[in-house]
Design an enzyme around this catalytic site. Sequence first.
Site, PDB file in Angstrom:
ATOM      1  N   GLY A   1      66.231 -82.571 -65.498  1.00 33.66           N
ATOM      2  CA  GLY A   1      65.030 -82.625 -65.008  1.00 33.66           C
ATOM      3  C   GLY A   1      64.239 -81.542 -65.556  1.00 33.66           C
ATOM      4  O   GLY A   1      64.252 -80.719 -64.426  1.00 33.66           O
TER       5      GLY A   1
ATOM      6  N   SER B   1      71.283 -81.289 -63.136  1.00 32.49           N
ATOM      7  CA  SER B   1      71.954 -80.852 -62.252  1.00 32.49           C
ATOM      8  C   SER B   1      71.856 -79.635 -62.007  1.00 32.49           C
ATOM      9  O   SER B   1      70.542 -78.837 -63.009  1.00 32.49           O
ATOM     10  CB  SER B   1      73.623 -79.723 -63.759  1.00 32.49           C
ATOM     11  OG  SER B   1      73.507 -79.430 -63.351  1.00 32.49           O
TER      12      SER B   1
ATOM     13  N   ALA C   1      52.781 -72.339 -73.865  1.00 34.04           N
ATOM     14  CA  ALA C   1      51.341 -72.645 -74.042  1.00 34.04           C
ATOM     15  C   ALA C   1      51.377 -74.369 -74.129  1.00 34.04           C
ATOM     16  O   ALA C   1      52.364 -74.653 -74.597  1.00 34.04           O
ATOM     17  CB  ALA C   1      51.582 -71.934 -75.976  1.00 34.04           C
TER      18      ALA C   1
ATOM     19  N   LYS D   1      43.020 -71.750 -72.441  1.00 34.13           N
ATOM     20  CA  LYS D   1      43.865 -71.801 -73.893  1.00 34.13           C
ATOM     21  C   LYS D   1      42.924 -72.247 -74.989  1.00 34.13           C
ATOM     22  O   LYS D   1      42.224 -73.287 -74.814  1.00 34.13           O
ATOM     23  CB  LYS D   1      45.133 -71.580 -73.678  1.00 34.13           C
ATOM     24  CG  LYS D   1      45.265 -71.991 -75.131  1.00 34.13           C
ATOM     25  CD  LYS D   1      46.646 -72.326 -76.171  1.00 34.13           C
ATOM     26  CE  LYS D   1      47.194 -72.216 -77.180  1.00 34.13           C
ATOM     27  NZ  LYS D   1      48.726 -73.227 -77.326  1.00 34.13           N
TER      28      LYS D   1
ATOM     29  N   PRO E   1      41.109 -72.892 -83.532  1.00 35.36           N
ATOM     30  CA  PRO E   1      40.878 -73.176 -82.513  1.00 35.36           C
ATOM     31  C   PRO E   1      40.962 -74.406 -81.636  1.00 35.36           C
ATOM     32  O   PRO E   1      40.874 -75.695 -82.511  1.00 35.36           O
ATOM     33  CB  PRO E   1      38.578 -72.994 -82.553  1.00 35.36           C
ATOM     34  CG  PRO E   1      38.760 -73.466 -84.114  1.00 35.36           C
ATOM     35  CD  PRO E   1      40.295 -72.698 -84.663  1.00 35.36           C
TER      36      PRO E   1
ATOM     37  N   VAL F   1      76.304 -84.642 -65.066  1.00 38.20           N
ATOM     38  CA  VAL F   1      77.688 -85.863 -66.095  1.00 38.20           C
ATOM     39  C   VAL F   1      78.379 -85.434 -67.210  1.00 38.20           C
ATOM     40  O   VAL F   1      78.277 -83.699 -66.870  1.00 38.20           O
ATOM     41  CB  VAL F   1      76.166 -86.145 -66.708  1.00 38.20           C
ATOM     42  CG1 VAL F   1      76.567 -87.534 -67.373  1.00 38.20           C
ATOM     43  CG2 VAL F   1      74.459 -86.805 -66.477  1.00 38.20           C
TER      44      VAL F   1
ATOM     45  N   THR G   1      53.484 -76.815 -79.574  1.00 40.67           N
ATOM     46  CA  THR G   1      53.686 -79.436 -80.116  1.00 40.67           C
ATOM     47  C   THR G   1      55.087 -80.062 -78.886  1.00 40.67           C
ATOM     48  O   THR G   1      54.415 -81.174 -79.312  1.00 40.67           O
ATOM     49  CB  THR G   1      53.673 -79.285 -81.063  1.00 40.67           C
ATOM     50  OG1 THR G   1      54.668 -78.843 -81.803  1.00 40.67           O
ATOM     51  CG2 THR G   1      52.487 -79.036 -81.356  1.00 40.67           C
TER      52      THR G   1
ATOM     53  N   ILE H   1      55.734 -80.138 -75.823  1.00 42.25           N
ATOM     54  CA  ILE H   1      54.872 -80.735 -74.481  1.00 42.25           C
ATOM     55  C   ILE H   1      54.281 -81.609 -74.877  1.00 42.25           C
ATOM     56  O   ILE H   1      54.504 -82.651 -74.539  1.00 42.25           O
ATOM     57  CB  ILE H   1      54.921 -79.516 -74.157  1.00 42.25           C
ATOM     58  CG1 ILE H   1      55.510 -78.374 -73.203  1.00 42.25           C
ATOM     59  CG2 ILE H   1      53.903 -80.543 -72.119  1.00 42.25           C
ATOM     60  CD1 ILE H   1      55.067 -78.009 -71.747  1.00 42.25           C
TER      61      ILE H   1
ATOM     62  N   GLY I   1      47.912 -89.133 -84.595  1.00 49.81           N
ATOM     63  CA  GLY I   1      48.760 -88.313 -84.720  1.00 49.81           C
ATOM     64  C   GLY I   1      48.122 -86.981 -85.147  1.00 49.81           C
ATOM     65  O   GLY I   1      47.023 -86.806 -84.732  1.00 49.81           O
TER      66      GLY I   1
HETATM   67  C1  LIG Z   1      62.042 -69.997 -78.192  1.00 52.77           C
HETATM   68  C2  LIG Z   1      60.604 -72.121 -77.662  1.00 52.77           C
HETATM   69  C3  LIG Z   1      59.513 -72.043 -76.998  1.00 52.77           C
HETATM   70  C4  LIG Z   1      58.893 -72.386 -76.457  1.00 52.77           C
HETATM   71  N1  LIG Z   1      57.963 -72.246 -76.216  1.00 52.77           N
HETATM   72  C5  LIG Z   1      56.530 -73.094 -75.699  1.00 52.77           C
HETATM   73  C6  LIG Z   1      55.651 -73.173 -76.141  1.00 52.77           C
HETATM   74  O1  LIG Z   1      54.937 -72.550 -76.220  1.00 52.77           O
HETATM   75  N2  LIG Z   1      54.629 -74.748 -75.352  1.00 52.77           N
HETATM   76  C7  LIG Z   1      55.547 -76.090 -75.482  1.00 52.77           C
HETATM   77  O2  LIG Z   1      54.850 -76.744 -75.762  1.00 52.77           O
HETATM   78  N3  LIG Z   1      56.498 -75.909 -75.428  1.00 52.77           N
HETATM   79  C8  LIG Z   1      57.233 -74.703 -76.102  1.00 52.77           C
HETATM   80  N4  LIG Z   1      59.143 -75.077 -75.925  1.00 52.77           N
HETATM   81  C9  LIG Z   1      60.139 -76.123 -75.734  1.00 52.77           C
HETATM   82  C10 LIG Z   1      59.678 -76.614 -74.401  1.00 52.77           C
HETATM   83  O3  LIG Z   1      60.646 -75.096 -73.712  1.00 52.77           O
HETATM   84  C11 LIG Z   1      60.540 -77.852 -74.182  1.00 52.77           C
HETATM   85  O4  LIG Z   1      59.771 -78.848 -75.335  1.00 52.77           O
HETATM   86  C12 LIG Z   1      60.091 -78.285 -73.315  1.00 52.77           C
HETATM   87  O5  LIG Z   1      60.912 -77.074 -71.791  1.00 52.77           O
HETATM   88  C13 LIG Z   1      61.148 -79.965 -72.700  1.00 52.77           C
HETATM   89  O6  LIG Z   1      62.354 -79.234 -72.674  1.00 52.77           O
HETATM   90  P1  LIG Z   1      63.588 -80.280 -71.956  1.00 52.77           P
HETATM   91  O7  LIG Z   1      63.245 -81.025 -70.874  1.00 52.77           O
HETATM   92  O8  LIG Z   1      63.544 -81.579 -73.401  1.00 52.77           O
HETATM   93  O9  LIG Z   1      65.048 -79.764 -71.762  1.00 52.77           O
HETATM   94  P2  LIG Z   1      65.509 -78.904 -70.950  1.00 52.77           P
HETATM   95  O10 LIG Z   1      64.635 -77.986 -70.313  1.00 52.77           O
HETATM   96  O11 LIG Z   1      66.972 -77.739 -72.055  1.00 52.77           O
HETATM   97  O12 LIG Z   1      66.054 -79.509 -69.250  1.00 52.77           O
HETATM   98  C14 LIG Z   1      67.317 -80.380 -69.759  1.00 52.77           C
HETATM   99  C15 LIG Z   1      67.551 -80.929 -68.339  1.00 52.77           C
HETATM  100  O13 LIG Z   1      69.155 -82.020 -68.846  1.00 52.77           O
HETATM  101  C16 LIG Z   1      70.102 -81.474 -67.605  1.00 52.77           C
HETATM  102  N5  LIG Z   1      70.974 -81.431 -67.899  1.00 52.77           N
HETATM  103  C17 LIG Z   1      72.033 -80.918 -68.994  1.00 52.77           C
HETATM  104  N6  LIG Z   1      72.844 -81.060 -68.798  1.00 52.77           N
HETATM  105  C18 LIG Z   1      73.162 -82.299 -68.215  1.00 52.77           C
HETATM  106  C19 LIG Z   1      74.096 -82.484 -67.351  1.00 52.77           C
HETATM  107  N7  LIG Z   1      75.516 -82.654 -68.213  1.00 52.77           N
HETATM  108  N8  LIG Z   1      74.228 -83.537 -66.490  1.00 52.77           N
HETATM  109  C20 LIG Z   1      72.899 -83.679 -65.884  1.00 52.77           C
HETATM  110  N9  LIG Z   1      71.886 -83.060 -65.799  1.00 52.77           N
HETATM  111  C21 LIG Z   1      72.337 -82.726 -67.857  1.00 52.77           C
HETATM  112  C22 LIG Z   1      69.394 -80.205 -67.430  1.00 52.77           C
HETATM  113  O14 LIG Z   1      70.202 -79.261 -65.753  1.00 52.77           O
HETATM  114  C23 LIG Z   1      67.844 -80.171 -67.520  1.00 52.77           C
HETATM  115  O15 LIG Z   1      67.452 -80.139 -66.064  1.00 52.77           O
HETATM  116  C24 LIG Z   1      60.075 -73.761 -76.791  1.00 52.77           C
HETATM  117  C25 LIG Z   1      60.576 -73.771 -77.155  1.00 52.77           C
HETATM  118  C26 LIG Z   1      61.793 -73.260 -77.290  1.00 52.77           C
HETATM  119  C27 LIG Z   1      63.107 -72.820 -77.833  1.00 52.77           C
END
Ligand SMILES: Cc1cc2nc3c(=O)[nH]c(=O)nc-3n(C[C@H](O)[C@H](O)[C@H](O)COP(=O)(O)OP(=O)(O)OC[C@H]3O[C@@H](n4cnc5c(N)ncnc54)[C@H](O)[C@@H]3O)c2cc1C
Length: 506
Positions: free
Chosen positions: A12, A39, A50, A78, A96, A185, A344, A346, A434
Amino acid sequence: MNEKIRIVIVGGGTAGWMTAAALSHVVTDKVCDLVLVESDAIGTVGVGEATIPAIKEFNDKLGIIEPDMMKKTGATFKLGIEFDGWGAPGKRYMHPFGSFGKSFQGMDFHQYWLKVHQKGLAEPLESYSYSIQAARQGKFTFPASDANAIASTYSYAYHFDAGLYANYLKEMSVGKGVSRIEGRVTQVKCTDDRARVEKIVLESGQEITADYFIDCTGFRSLLLGAELGVEFESWSHWLPCDRAVTAASEVMSSMPPYTKSTAQAAGWQWRIPLQHRTGNGYVYSSHHISDDEAASSLLHPIQGAPLSDPALLKFEAGRRKVNWKGNCIAVGLSGGFLEPLESTSIYLIQVSIQQLLNLFPDKHPSAPLVDEFNRRIDLEYERIRDFLILHYVANGREGESFWDDCRQMKFPDSLREKISLYASRGYIDQYKYGLFSPSSWLAVLMGQVGGARGYERVCDNQSVQRLADRMQSIKHSIDSGVADLSSHREFINDYCKSQIGELAHG
Ligand SMILES: Cc1cc2nc3c(=O)[nH]c(=O)nc-3n(C[C@H](O)[C@H](O)[C@H](O)COP(=O)(O)OP(=O)(O)OC[C@H]3O[C@@H](n4cnc5c(N)ncnc54)[C@H](O)[C@@H]3O)c2cc1C
């Protein structure tokens, strides 16, 4: 009648809730049951502020009311990204979200700019970009709807609090019938041949089955990577940064409508202005600087007092060999990660969701559909990868070991061809699918490689003077249009003032 499909989204974070919101909006409960498992004990990655303009399309399709979303996520507008010190120390340029000038009689603007510039009669290319001029002056308005107006030549994205954005989508999704299950999980069970996921098991002992599992578990990639064994293909030889330290700081009084990326000794630093805080992070190569040094370098140039201690994140650039295997589809970090230099991630979440909707399966997946999904996602990753590598290989920071290593790296042929086509006569291919558009490539190529040696011969249909006059008139329209705009801060205050308490005063 076709049987109902049961889809379980595991995770989530931003990926999980974007997936839930989009599926629950587009696919009705007559077609599928949607469940999301997350979780509370396992946090999200907690960064990602961003975005790029595609996010607006995503929100619009979901019927999200822009000012409402912006108020609740502390969002700002932005217009692009400023790169400071990449082309050379002390040199700045901007990528830009918009084009430079306007095309004319079938010629791209930059082609006739090259011709006129080579005769010494043109201003720097940035002078002909509406969005760059607005961004540099800290101003904002929406693009004009009249396609002939120079003020229609840009788009915009947001800086927002990604955690609050995920919460916003959570409310929407639950309101549309997505069932949320809280729990960790502890086990993922798949078939003996590791071809499909059969069920997930929660700490409570609850077992959850589904026709499809969407893996949104972040870097853990619990289903696709860990259980189905889809390998991670590392691109760290091209994108060497593998860590980031992050810290929030006080709100900036000027609230610039752009992200700033400043080259540092072993990587680069972002600055992202939100309404209630400023996001900062130093993305670096752990082979070139220690974590402690990186943390102190991050705090040193921050404007305004830090509001949190530096937090460390580790990552590796690359992607899973496939993002869909059997009945499991990865969305978000579970499928791959490319560093946030061009914001990129998101977008990649959004693309996976869009492709899943375009190729929406029946109760049982069909191989051609799965292959097509994987082909499209691959293409997206590879094109973004090449664009990011360009920033590193074309740096002008001689004498700094990180940057010297980057300049000397062997990079993909696809990028080499792109650079050489540009360097000879400014030619930039428009991808059918793309990211990124030719004007994005142009911005970075101009900013870091410099002007092309020649230009397309079709420009010789027009005299230098005629082209120079036309450029002068475009510049005049931009200057007078931007002069009349209100500041970004005033615009935000009128349109979408945040409902989140400011964390500090700017
Ligand atoms: C340094 C950094 C900077 C970034 N900056 C940008 C940005 O400026 N712009 C941009 O577009 N993206 C950015 N990103 C990427 C962005 O943060 C992620 O793409 C976005 O938050 C999506 O993450 P996610 O949902 O895939 O994973 P997560 O946010 O890690 O979510 C994982 C989910 O899985 C759940 N989960 C994991 N294991 C279990 C389990 N065993 N049981 C139940 N639930 C579980 C967790 O509770 C959580 O809800 C950045 C990433 C990093 C590392």
